[in-house]
Design an enzyme around this catalytic site. Structure first.
Site, PDB file in Angstrom:
ATOM      1  N   CYS A 148      -9.243   4.085   4.046  1.00 25.25           N
ATOM      2  CA  CYS A 148      -9.182   2.798   4.737  1.00 25.25           C
ATOM      3  C   CYS A 148      -7.898   2.756   5.559  1.00 25.25           C
ATOM      4  CB  CYS A 148      -9.167   1.647   3.740  1.00 25.25           C
ATOM      5  SG  CYS A 148     -10.682   1.467   2.786  1.00 25.25           S
ATOM      6  N   LEU A 149      -8.023   2.491   6.834  1.00 21.08           N
ATOM      7  CA  LEU A 149      -6.857   2.384   7.700  1.00 21.08           C
ATOM      8  C   LEU A 149      -6.412   0.929   7.788  1.00 21.08           C
ATOM      9  CD1 LEU A 149      -8.063   4.806  10.484  1.00 21.08           C
ATOM     10  CD2 LEU A 149      -6.513   5.297   8.585  1.00 21.08           C
TER      11      LEU A 149
END
Length: 203
Positions: A148-149
């Site tokens: 997840c960025l």
């Protein structure tokens, strides 16, 4: 082109490639990243060719630029005693990439497989970086081990298309993720160092 000697305007940085200066551009606005990440990003060569996997010879040129930026980033990391990944194309088309990344925590090196595919809409769409060994071990990850960025990543990537490439995705995406998540996963016992894991299996 020789070295540029004009003074920089406010908010501009030189785009430096090995051996010469190719010009300058506005430094990207960066919110949500630490000063070290910001400094590193400004030293990674920017790309110029806007091409994806379906763009024939233009994609070949883009791949050359990708490798040039990755080599520069790797050399920079080594010179700063911060070498932390190896990555290369896994097929002739340059659409599948595999390698290794690692993070040192409490003087122990934790190494992971790294893989990703280049989206058809690249470089408008960033690649989804995958650490398959960590799939299901943290909430900061999608199914399949895709990390997840931060909420800041996609807007910054969009504003800098096509200048950002694989090296920039690693710098802005994977490096901060490893720094934030690996210590938590180690301290919680979700991942073990390979030596500890080997000792447990022997016993």
């Amino acid at each position: 082109m020789g070295r540029i000697t004009e003074p920089l305007a406010a908010g501009q940085v030189y785009l430096r490639f090995p051996g010469n200066y190719l010009g300058f551009a506005k430094e990207p606005k960066m919110e949500g990243w630490d000063p070290n990440t910001k400094s590193t990003l400004t030293q990674i060569p920017l790309l110029t060719t806007k091409a994806g996997p379906r763009d024939g010879s233009a994609w070949t040129q883009r791949l050359k630029e990708e490798y040039r930026a990755l080599i520069a980033y790797t050399q920079m990391n080594k010179s700063n005693d911060n070498d932390w990944f190896r990555i290369c194309a896994a097929n002739p088309e340059g659409t599948r990439w595999t390698g290794k990344c690692w993070y040192v925590h409490n003087l122990l090196k934790y190494e992971f497989d790294l893989q990703f595919d280049i989206p058809v809409t690249y470089p408008a769409t960033a690649p989804e970086l995958e650490l398959p060994e960590l799939d299901g071990k943290t909430q900061k990850m999608y199914r399949g081990g895709k990390i997840c960025l931060t909420v800041h990543f996609k807007p910054l990537w969009a504003k800098n298309c096509p200048r950002f490439g694989i090296a920039h995705a690693l710098c802005l995406g994977l490096a901060p993720w490893l720094a934030a998540e690996i210590p938590i996963l180690v301290d919680s016992g979700m991942i073990k160092h390979k030596d500890d894991a080997a000792s447990s299996n022997e016993s």
